[in-house]
Design a protein around this motif. Sequence first.
Motif, PDB file in Angstrom:
ATOM      1  N   ILE A 260       0.831  -1.201   0.000  1.00 48.97           N
ATOM      2  CA  ILE A 260       0.000   0.000   0.000  1.00 48.97           C
ATOM      3  C   ILE A 260       0.870   1.258   0.000  1.00 48.97           C
ATOM      4  CG2 ILE A 260      -1.638   1.349   1.366  1.00 48.97           C
ATOM      5  CD1 ILE A 260      -2.854  -1.343   2.272  1.00 48.97           C
ATOM      6  N   SER A 261       1.966   1.229   0.745  1.00 46.15           N
ATOM      7  CA  SER A 261       2.820   2.409   0.875  1.00 46.15           C
ATOM      8  C   SER A 261       3.813   2.562  -0.269  1.00 46.15           C
ATOM      9  CB  SER A 261       3.589   2.347   2.207  1.00 46.15           C
ATOM     10  OG  SER A 261       2.718   2.219   3.295  1.00 46.15           O
ATOM     11  N   PHE A 262       4.323   1.448  -0.787  1.00 47.68           N
ATOM     12  CA  PHE A 262       5.355   1.490  -1.831  1.00 47.68           C
ATOM     13  C   PHE A 262       4.978   0.568  -2.992  1.00 47.68           C
ATOM     14  CE2 PHE A 262       7.266   1.809   2.431  1.00 47.68           C
ATOM     15  CZ  PHE A 262       7.734   3.122   2.391  1.00 47.68           C
ATOM     16  N   PRO A 263       3.870   0.844  -3.684  1.00 46.35           N
ATOM     17  CA  PRO A 263       3.384  -0.093  -4.716  1.00 46.35           C
ATOM     18  C   PRO A 263       4.348  -0.281  -5.879  1.00 46.35           C
ATOM     19  CG  PRO A 263       2.185   1.992  -4.804  1.00 46.35           C
ATOM     20  CD  PRO A 263       2.993   2.023  -3.545  1.00 46.35           C
ATOM     21  N   VAL A 264       5.088   0.768  -6.256  1.00 44.64           N
ATOM     22  CA  VAL A 264       5.994   0.645  -7.392  1.00 44.64           C
ATOM     23  C   VAL A 264       7.127  -0.332  -7.078  1.00 44.64           C
ATOM     24  CG1 VAL A 264       7.623   1.871  -8.877  1.00 44.64           C
ATOM     25  CG2 VAL A 264       5.454   2.948  -8.250  1.00 44.64           C
ATOM     26  N   HIS A 265       7.713  -0.203  -5.883  1.00 49.95           N
ATOM     27  CA  HIS A 265       8.817  -1.084  -5.500  1.00 49.95           C
ATOM     28  C   HIS A 265       8.367  -2.539  -5.365  1.00 49.95           C
ATOM     29  CE1 HIS A 265      10.399   2.859  -4.228  1.00 49.95           C
ATOM     30  NE2 HIS A 265      11.570   2.336  -4.525  1.00 49.95           N
ATOM     31  N   MET A 266       7.071  -2.728  -5.117  1.00 46.80           N
ATOM     32  CA  MET A 266       6.566  -4.082  -4.914  1.00 46.80           C
ATOM     33  C   MET A 266       6.179  -4.774  -6.226  1.00 46.80           C
ATOM     34  SD  MET A 266       6.598  -4.920  -1.657  1.00 46.80           S
ATOM     35  CE  MET A 266       5.256  -6.043  -1.279  1.00 46.80           C
ATOM     36  N   THR A 267       6.496  -4.151  -7.356  1.00 47.31           N
ATOM     37  CA  THR A 267       6.168  -4.754  -8.653  1.00 47.31           C
ATOM     38  C   THR A 267       7.401  -5.184  -9.432  1.00 47.31           C
ATOM     39  OG1 THR A 267       6.124  -2.570  -9.718  1.00 47.31           O
ATOM     40  CG2 THR A 267       4.044  -3.399  -8.831  1.00 47.31           C
ATOM     41  N   HIS A 268       8.593  -5.000  -8.865  1.00 46.95           N
ATOM     42  CA  HIS A 268       9.825  -5.315  -9.582  1.00 46.95           C
ATOM     43  C   HIS A 268      10.222  -6.776  -9.368  1.00 46.95           C
ATOM     44  CE1 HIS A 268      10.968  -0.767  -9.436  1.00 46.95           C
ATOM     45  NE2 HIS A 268      10.073  -1.039 -10.355  1.00 46.95           N
ATOM     46  N   TRP A 269       9.468  -7.680  -9.965  1.00 42.08           N
ATOM     47  CA  TRP A 269       9.743  -9.110  -9.827  1.00 42.08           C
ATOM     48  C   TRP A 269      10.758  -9.542 -10.874  1.00 42.08           C
ATOM     49  CZ3 TRP A 269       7.930 -11.867  -5.794  1.00 42.08           C
ATOM     50  CH2 TRP A 269       6.892 -11.301  -5.053  1.00 42.08           C
ATOM     51  N   LEU A 270      11.731 -10.333 -10.463  1.00 42.49           N
ATOM     52  CA  LEU A 270      12.764 -10.813 -11.382  1.00 42.49           C
ATOM     53  C   LEU A 270      12.182 -11.756 -12.429  1.00 42.49           C
ATOM     54  CD1 LEU A 270      15.824 -11.564  -9.080  1.00 42.49           C
ATOM     55  CD2 LEU A 270      15.865 -10.162 -11.137  1.00 42.49           C
ATOM     56  N   SER A 271      12.674 -11.637 -13.660  1.00 45.14           N
ATOM     57  CA  SER A 271      12.329 -12.607 -14.696  1.00 45.14           C
ATOM     58  C   SER A 271      13.034 -13.921 -14.402  1.00 45.14           C
ATOM     59  CB  SER A 271      12.771 -12.091 -16.067  1.00 45.14           C
ATOM     60  OG  SER A 271      12.181 -10.842 -16.353  1.00 45.14           O
ATOM     61  N   PRO A 272      12.409 -15.044 -14.733  1.00 42.36           N
ATOM     62  CA  PRO A 272      13.124 -16.327 -14.598  1.00 42.36           C
ATOM     63  C   PRO A 272      14.405 -16.299 -15.419  1.00 42.36           C
ATOM     64  CG  PRO A 272      10.799 -16.682 -15.049  1.00 42.36           C
ATOM     65  CD  PRO A 272      11.035 -15.225 -15.220  1.00 42.36           C
ATOM     66  N   LEU A 273      15.438 -16.969 -14.957  1.00 44.41           N
ATOM     67  CA  LEU A 273      16.740 -16.925 -15.621  1.00 44.41           C
ATOM     68  C   LEU A 273      16.669 -17.432 -17.060  1.00 44.41           C
ATOM     69  CD1 LEU A 273      19.069 -18.120 -12.723  1.00 44.41           C
ATOM     70  CD2 LEU A 273      18.561 -15.789 -13.442  1.00 44.41           C
ATOM     71  N   ALA A 274      15.743 -18.334 -17.334  1.00 48.31           N
ATOM     72  CA  ALA A 274      15.638 -18.883 -18.684  1.00 48.31           C
ATOM     73  C   ALA A 274      14.810 -17.995 -19.616  1.00 48.31           C
ATOM     74  CB  ALA A 274      15.004 -20.269 -18.632  1.00 48.31           C
ATOM     75  N   VAL A 275      14.156 -16.966 -19.065  1.00 48.06           N
ATOM     76  CA  VAL A 275      13.253 -16.136 -19.859  1.00 48.06           C
ATOM     77  C   VAL A 275      13.811 -14.741 -20.067  1.00 48.06           C
ATOM     78  CG1 VAL A 275      10.971 -15.054 -19.921  1.00 48.06           C
ATOM     79  CG2 VAL A 275      11.218 -17.429 -19.172  1.00 48.06           C
ATOM     80  N   GLY A 276      14.406 -14.175 -19.020  1.00 45.83           N
ATOM     81  CA  GLY A 276      14.874 -12.798 -19.090  1.00 45.83           C
ATOM     82  C   GLY A 276      15.922 -12.600 -20.172  1.00 45.83           C
ATOM     83  N   GLY A 277      15.852 -11.447 -20.843  1.00 39.39           N
ATOM     84  CA  GLY A 277      16.826 -11.167 -21.885  1.00 39.39           C
ATOM     85  C   GLY A 277      18.217 -10.960 -21.335  1.00 39.39           C
ATOM     86  N   VAL A 278      18.296 -10.459 -20.098  1.00 36.37           N
ATOM     87  CA  VAL A 278      19.580 -10.219 -19.451  1.00 36.37           C
ATOM     88  C   VAL A 278      19.509 -10.782 -18.036  1.00 36.37           C
ATOM     89  CG1 VAL A 278      21.245  -8.475 -18.726  1.00 36.37           C
ATOM     90  CG2 VAL A 278      19.888  -8.102 -20.791  1.00 36.37           C
ATOM     91  N   ASP A 279      20.528 -11.508 -17.633  1.00 37.47           N
ATOM     92  CA  ASP A 279      20.583 -12.074 -16.284  1.00 37.47           C
ATOM     93  C   ASP A 279      21.561 -11.285 -15.432  1.00 37.47           C
ATOM     94  OD1 ASP A 279      18.806 -14.022 -17.037  1.00 37.47           O
ATOM     95  OD2 ASP A 279      20.361 -15.469 -17.580  1.00 37.47           O
ATOM     96  N   LEU A 280      21.137 -10.966 -14.212  1.00 37.15           N
ATOM     97  CA  LEU A 280      22.014 -10.261 -13.282  1.00 37.15           C
ATOM     98  C   LEU A 280      22.841 -11.265 -12.494  1.00 37.15           C
ATOM     99  CD1 LEU A 280      19.669  -7.511 -11.766  1.00 37.15           C
ATOM    100  CD2 LEU A 280      21.462  -7.192 -13.458  1.00 37.15           C
ATOM    101  N   SER A 281      24.112 -10.986 -12.331  1.00 38.25           N
ATOM    102  CA  SER A 281      24.940 -11.800 -11.452  1.00 38.25           C
ATOM    103  C   SER A 281      24.591 -11.481 -10.002  1.00 38.25           C
ATOM    104  CB  SER A 281      26.421 -11.516 -11.702  1.00 38.25           C
ATOM    105  OG  SER A 281      26.745 -10.193 -11.286  1.00 38.25           O
TER     106      SER A 281
END
Length: 326
Positions: free
Chosen positions: A113-134
């Motif tokens: 409720i307080s920080f809705p934008v920050h609560m939407t940054h879900w990581l893409s699965p490693l096999a799907v995302g175009g770029v993987d973060l170390s």
Amino acid sequence: MFKVMLALVPGIAAYVWYFGPAILVSIALASITALATEAAMLKLRERPLKPFLSDNSALLTAWLLALSIPPLAPWWLVVVGTAFAIAVSKHLYGGLGNNPFNPAMIGYAVLIISFPVHMTHWLSPLAVGGVDLSFVDQLNYIFNNVLPNEMKLDAVTMATPLDTLKTQLPLDVSIDKIREMPIFGYLGGKGSEMVAIGFAIGGIYLLLNRIITWHLPVVFLAALFATAGIFQLIDPTHYVAPLFHWFSGAAMLGAFFILTDPVTSPTTAKGKIIFAVGAGILTYLIRVFGGFPDGVAFATLLMNICVPLIDAWTQPKVFGKKEKKS
């Protein structure tokens, strides 16, 4: 409490395998914050530290909250949510055993409720995302809000499958077309369905060891399945199959680890069934018609409100007591 935390390990392991180790950072941050806040509140309340810090209740709250929020959440978000869960929703009500609401879900509700934008940054699965973060890149973002080489956050994050359904269906995109998107797997979201299976395995362990009873998880999943099934029968082009709701979002985590909190759930078998039915129906209604993509947290809190009334209605008659004649 320790056995419940142990039962979370299969789901956490699947989480790390499919989404990277960022979730371990969130769990560690939440654990440290929970223990520090617990110690501070015990000190203020002049209670002994050792017995309460060693019962693992604060750690379990921390783990459940960390698993409910995006793994790339900034460090301060994890700290704020965990501190609020322990200090306000637990200790201000008198400590463990007196809190009417599930502390982890209170912490989640405050954050979304307080920080809705920050609560939407879900990581893409490693096999799907175009770029993987170390792991180093993930740490740098969590603590410094910095991505490598001016990389955009959209390149490594995505909307959840539940959120994708909620946004695409009003655009008259059919269920079949939506399910063809690369983030969807066989049962739910790619990767997240395996995390759900991990939590289900942990839940079966709890059932076999009689740490929880079958009433809450089985009836909750049955109510969620039945409600989703009815809507799909009415309009299969706009309502997804029931199994999707089982293996998406926090359904399995909620069924076996959140709803089964012994403090905030009913004490009677009949009461647990009523509680679970209500939670299952509310979870579906919030997911499909509400303003939030997943409804487990708010369904749990709404049913927590009803627990005193449910317990009062479902208490068995005292043995040997005669009923008054009208």
